[in-house]
Design a protein around this motif. Sequence first.
Motif, PDB file in Angstrom:
ATOM      1  N   GLY A 188      10.258 -23.976 -25.997  1.00 63.74           N
ATOM      2  CA  GLY A 188       9.979 -24.331 -24.615  1.00 63.74           C
ATOM      3  C   GLY A 188      10.303 -23.181 -23.681  1.00 63.74           C
ATOM      4  O   GLY A 188      10.681 -23.381 -22.520  1.00 63.74           O
ATOM      5  N   ALA A 189      10.147 -21.957 -24.174  1.00 62.67           N
ATOM      6  CA  ALA A 189      10.495 -20.757 -23.417  1.00 62.67           C
ATOM      7  C   ALA A 189       9.273 -20.191 -22.716  1.00 62.67           C
ATOM      8  O   ALA A 189       8.130 -20.453 -23.092  1.00 62.67           O
ATOM      9  CB  ALA A 189      11.099 -19.707 -24.354  1.00 62.67           C
ATOM     10  N   ASP A 190       9.534 -19.383 -21.694  1.00 62.07           N
ATOM     11  CA  ASP A 190       8.468 -18.666 -20.996  1.00 62.07           C
ATOM     12  C   ASP A 190       8.310 -17.293 -21.633  1.00 62.07           C
ATOM     13  O   ASP A 190       9.314 -16.617 -21.904  1.00 62.07           O
ATOM     14  CB  ASP A 190       8.826 -18.519 -19.516  1.00 62.07           C
ATOM     15  N   LEU A 191       7.081 -16.883 -21.886  1.00 65.55           N
ATOM     16  CA  LEU A 191       6.832 -15.579 -22.495  1.00 65.55           C
ATOM     17  C   LEU A 191       5.875 -14.765 -21.638  1.00 65.55           C
ATOM     18  O   LEU A 191       4.800 -15.235 -21.271  1.00 65.55           O
ATOM     19  CB  LEU A 191       6.240 -15.734 -23.901  1.00 65.55           C
ATOM     20  N   GLN A 192       6.280 -13.548 -21.346  1.00 66.25           N
ATOM     21  CA  GLN A 192       5.391 -12.564 -20.738  1.00 66.25           C
ATOM     22  C   GLN A 192       5.143 -11.482 -21.792  1.00 66.25           C
ATOM     23  O   GLN A 192       6.097 -10.907 -22.311  1.00 66.25           O
ATOM     24  CB  GLN A 192       6.030 -11.936 -19.505  1.00 66.25           C
ATOM     25  N   PHE A 193       3.896 -11.241 -22.097  1.00 64.00           N
ATOM     26  CA  PHE A 193       3.569 -10.249 -23.119  1.00 64.00           C
ATOM     27  C   PHE A 193       2.432  -9.387 -22.589  1.00 64.00           C
ATOM     28  O   PHE A 193       1.414  -9.910 -22.129  1.00 64.00           O
ATOM     29  CB  PHE A 193       3.142 -10.918 -24.427  1.00 64.00           C
ATOM     30  N   ARG A 194       2.610  -8.086 -22.634  1.00 58.33           N
ATOM     31  CA  ARG A 194       1.553  -7.203 -22.134  1.00 58.33           C
ATOM     32  C   ARG A 194       1.487  -5.916 -22.951  1.00 58.33           C
ATOM     33  O   ARG A 194       2.460  -5.546 -23.619  1.00 58.33           O
ATOM     34  CB  ARG A 194       1.778  -6.885 -20.659  1.00 58.33           C
ATOM     35  N   SER A 195       0.349  -5.293 -22.871  1.00 58.77           N
ATOM     36  CA  SER A 195       0.121  -4.006 -23.518  1.00 58.77           C
ATOM     37  C   SER A 195       0.273  -2.909 -22.476  1.00 58.77           C
ATOM     38  O   SER A 195      -0.193  -3.046 -21.340  1.00 58.77           O
ATOM     39  CB  SER A 195      -1.292  -3.991 -24.108  1.00 58.77           C
ATOM     40  N   LEU A 196       0.933  -1.824 -22.848  1.00 54.31           N
ATOM     41  CA  LEU A 196       1.160  -0.709 -21.940  1.00 54.31           C
ATOM     42  C   LEU A 196       0.466   0.548 -22.462  1.00 54.31           C
ATOM     43  O   LEU A 196       0.360   0.755 -23.669  1.00 54.31           O
ATOM     44  CB  LEU A 196       2.655  -0.417 -21.804  1.00 54.31           C
TER      45      LEU A 196
ATOM     46  N   LEU B 209       5.999 -14.106 -31.325  1.00 54.19           N
ATOM     47  CA  LEU B 209       6.709 -14.448 -30.090  1.00 54.19           C
ATOM     48  C   LEU B 209       6.121 -15.696 -29.430  1.00 54.19           C
ATOM     49  O   LEU B 209       6.868 -16.541 -28.903  1.00 54.19           O
ATOM     50  CB  LEU B 209       6.667 -13.276 -29.119  1.00 54.19           C
ATOM     51  N   ARG B 210       4.808 -15.830 -29.452  1.00 54.67           N
ATOM     52  CA  ARG B 210       4.192 -17.006 -28.833  1.00 54.67           C
ATOM     53  C   ARG B 210       4.568 -18.278 -29.596  1.00 54.67           C
ATOM     54  O   ARG B 210       4.788 -19.336 -28.985  1.00 54.67           O
ATOM     55  CB  ARG B 210       2.679 -16.846 -28.747  1.00 54.67           C
ATOM     56  N   ALA B 211       4.657 -18.194 -30.900  1.00 62.16           N
ATOM     57  CA  ALA B 211       5.075 -19.348 -31.697  1.00 62.16           C
ATOM     58  C   ALA B 211       6.524 -19.707 -31.395  1.00 62.16           C
ATOM     59  O   ALA B 211       6.868 -20.891 -31.245  1.00 62.16           O
ATOM     60  CB  ALA B 211       4.884 -19.049 -33.181  1.00 62.16           C
ATOM     61  N   LEU B 212       7.381 -18.706 -31.282  1.00 60.80           N
ATOM     62  CA  LEU B 212       8.785 -18.961 -30.959  1.00 60.80           C
ATOM     63  C   LEU B 212       8.920 -19.572 -29.568  1.00 60.80           C
ATOM     64  O   LEU B 212       9.684 -20.511 -29.358  1.00 60.80           O
ATOM     65  CB  LEU B 212       9.582 -17.656 -31.040  1.00 60.80           C
ATOM     66  N   ALA B 213       8.183 -19.017 -28.611  1.00 57.88           N
ATOM     67  CA  ALA B 213       8.258 -19.531 -27.242  1.00 57.88           C
ATOM     68  C   ALA B 213       7.809 -20.987 -27.172  1.00 57.88           C
ATOM     69  O   ALA B 213       8.433 -21.815 -26.492  1.00 57.88           O
ATOM     70  CB  ALA B 213       7.410 -18.664 -26.317  1.00 57.88           C
TER      71      ALA B 213
ATOM     72  N   ALA C 227      13.375 -11.866 -38.724  1.00 58.87           N
ATOM     73  CA  ALA C 227      14.740 -12.381 -38.758  1.00 58.87           C
ATOM     74  C   ALA C 227      15.556 -11.807 -37.608  1.00 58.87           C
ATOM     75  O   ALA C 227      16.435 -12.468 -37.058  1.00 58.87           O
ATOM     76  CB  ALA C 227      15.400 -12.051 -40.100  1.00 58.87           C
ATOM     77  N   THR C 228      15.260 -10.560 -37.236  1.00 62.86           N
ATOM     78  CA  THR C 228      15.945  -9.942 -36.104  1.00 62.86           C
ATOM     79  C   THR C 228      15.623 -10.676 -34.811  1.00 62.86           C
ATOM     80  O   THR C 228      16.507 -10.931 -33.983  1.00 62.86           O
ATOM     81  CB  THR C 228      15.541  -8.460 -35.985  1.00 62.86           C
ATOM     82  N   LEU C 229      14.357 -11.034 -34.623  1.00 63.48           N
ATOM     83  CA  LEU C 229      13.978 -11.817 -33.448  1.00 63.48           C
ATOM     84  C   LEU C 229      14.709 -13.156 -33.421  1.00 63.48           C
ATOM     85  O   LEU C 229      15.244 -13.562 -32.379  1.00 63.48           O
ATOM     86  CB  LEU C 229      12.467 -12.076 -33.450  1.00 63.48           C
ATOM     87  N   ALA C 230      14.715 -13.845 -34.557  1.00 64.31           N
ATOM     88  CA  ALA C 230      15.355 -15.155 -34.623  1.00 64.31           C
ATOM     89  C   ALA C 230      16.844 -15.055 -34.323  1.00 64.31           C
ATOM     90  O   ALA C 230      17.404 -15.876 -33.583  1.00 64.31           O
ATOM     91  CB  ALA C 230      15.127 -15.774 -36.003  1.00 64.31           C
ATOM     92  N   GLN C 231      17.500 -14.025 -34.866  1.00 70.01           N
ATOM     93  CA  GLN C 231      18.924 -13.857 -34.624  1.00 70.01           C
ATOM     94  C   GLN C 231      19.190 -13.514 -33.161  1.00 70.01           C
ATOM     95  O   GLN C 231      20.157 -14.001 -32.564  1.00 70.01           O
ATOM     96  CB  GLN C 231      19.495 -12.762 -35.525  1.00 70.01           C
ATOM     97  N   GLY C 232      18.342 -12.678 -32.593  1.00 69.82           N
ATOM     98  CA  GLY C 232      18.500 -12.342 -31.184  1.00 69.82           C
ATOM     99  C   GLY C 232      18.422 -13.580 -30.304  1.00 69.82           C
ATOM    100  O   GLY C 232      19.232 -13.760 -29.386  1.00 69.82           O
ATOM    101  N   ILE C 233      17.470 -14.454 -30.575  1.00 67.92           N
ATOM    102  CA  ILE C 233      17.335 -15.674 -29.792  1.00 67.92           C
ATOM    103  C   ILE C 233      18.542 -16.579 -29.985  1.00 67.92           C
ATOM    104  O   ILE C 233      19.021 -17.208 -29.026  1.00 67.92           O
ATOM    105  CB  ILE C 233      16.021 -16.391 -30.166  1.00 67.92           C
ATOM    106  N   CYS C 234      19.087 -16.624 -31.191  1.00 67.35           N
ATOM    107  CA  CYS C 234      20.293 -17.424 -31.437  1.00 67.35           C
ATOM    108  C   CYS C 234      21.482 -16.924 -30.614  1.00 67.35           C
ATOM    109  O   CYS C 234      22.365 -17.706 -30.256  1.00 67.35           O
ATOM    110  CB  CYS C 234      20.657 -17.391 -32.929  1.00 67.35           C
ATOM    111  N   ASN C 235      21.491 -15.637 -30.314  1.00 64.56           N
ATOM    112  CA  ASN C 235      22.598 -15.054 -29.568  1.00 64.56           C
ATOM    113  C   ASN C 235      22.386 -15.080 -28.055  1.00 64.56           C
ATOM    114  O   ASN C 235      23.219 -14.579 -27.304  1.00 64.56           O
ATOM    115  CB  ASN C 235      22.833 -13.603 -30.017  1.00 64.56           C
ATOM    116  N   LEU C 236      21.272 -15.676 -27.600  1.00 63.23           N
ATOM    117  CA  LEU C 236      20.984 -15.781 -26.171  1.00 63.23           C
ATOM    118  C   LEU C 236      21.634 -17.023 -25.578  1.00 63.23           C
ATOM    119  O   LEU C 236      21.623 -18.104 -26.179  1.00 63.23           O
ATOM    120  CB  LEU C 236      19.480 -15.876 -25.932  1.00 63.23           C
ATOM    121  N   ALA C 237      22.160 -16.891 -24.372  1.00 58.10           N
ATOM    122  CA  ALA C 237      22.681 -18.035 -23.633  1.00 58.10           C
ATOM    123  C   ALA C 237      21.518 -18.841 -23.065  1.00 58.10           C
ATOM    124  O   ALA C 237      20.426 -18.303 -22.855  1.00 58.10           O
ATOM    125  CB  ALA C 237      23.585 -17.543 -22.506  1.00 58.10           C
TER     126      ALA C 237
END
Length: 223
Positions: free
Chosen positions: A198-206, A190-194, A137-147
């Motif tokens: 129609g968003a671009d996602l960069q995901f990596r392990s550090l 994140l991949r499902a949300l992207a 839900a935090t992810l979803a809310q964050g995306i809602c608050n993005l321009a």
Amino acid sequence: MSAVGHGEQDHSHLMDRVYRHQRHFYDLTRRYYLLGRDRLIGELDAERGTRVLEVGCGTGWNLIRAAKLFPEAEFYGMDISHEMLATARRAARRQGADLHLGYGDATRFNPYASFGVSRFERIYMSYTLSMIPDWQATLAQGICNLAPGGSLHIVDFGEQERLPRWFRSALRAWLAKFHVSPRGELERVLRALAANLGADLQFRSLYRGYATYAILRLPLQGR
């Protein structure tokens, strides 16, 4: 102001109990194992007038560093712990950082009610999702608050899949004492949300899986 729900109130009280004393030395200890934060801040690329929100700003350490690195941007921070916010306000005054700080629940945060701002060009979550029970839900809310065209930046604990088993076990046990739980499904979510946005996602392990790092960029125009 909307009424505070029992779940939000309980989590707020829990975070205040956990950090009531820790907040005084939090930054001295966390700098050694909250890896990837400097990278996240450096890649915000916040130009003049860019509005940047940190979800779960804690002591304000990240925000103050970001404000120094990008002095022409506008910086906002929210947290559910009154204790942490008190520390962040003092730190901002001491460092001369112009920060806008407010209390809120990350799962349903209304930035307009707190700051008079509806959308942000940058939102970041640094070791935050692993502490929030309803992290999706935090992810979803964050995306809602993005321009439109904005980006969501995340760094958090990973699965430590390429680290020794004894290290993983010790780390997990230690994190559990602070109500921290790595989110093994973060990449899938994140991949499902992207894909849906129609968003671009960069995901990596550090650091051999110690941390995960992601940037989700919304298209300039919605679907």
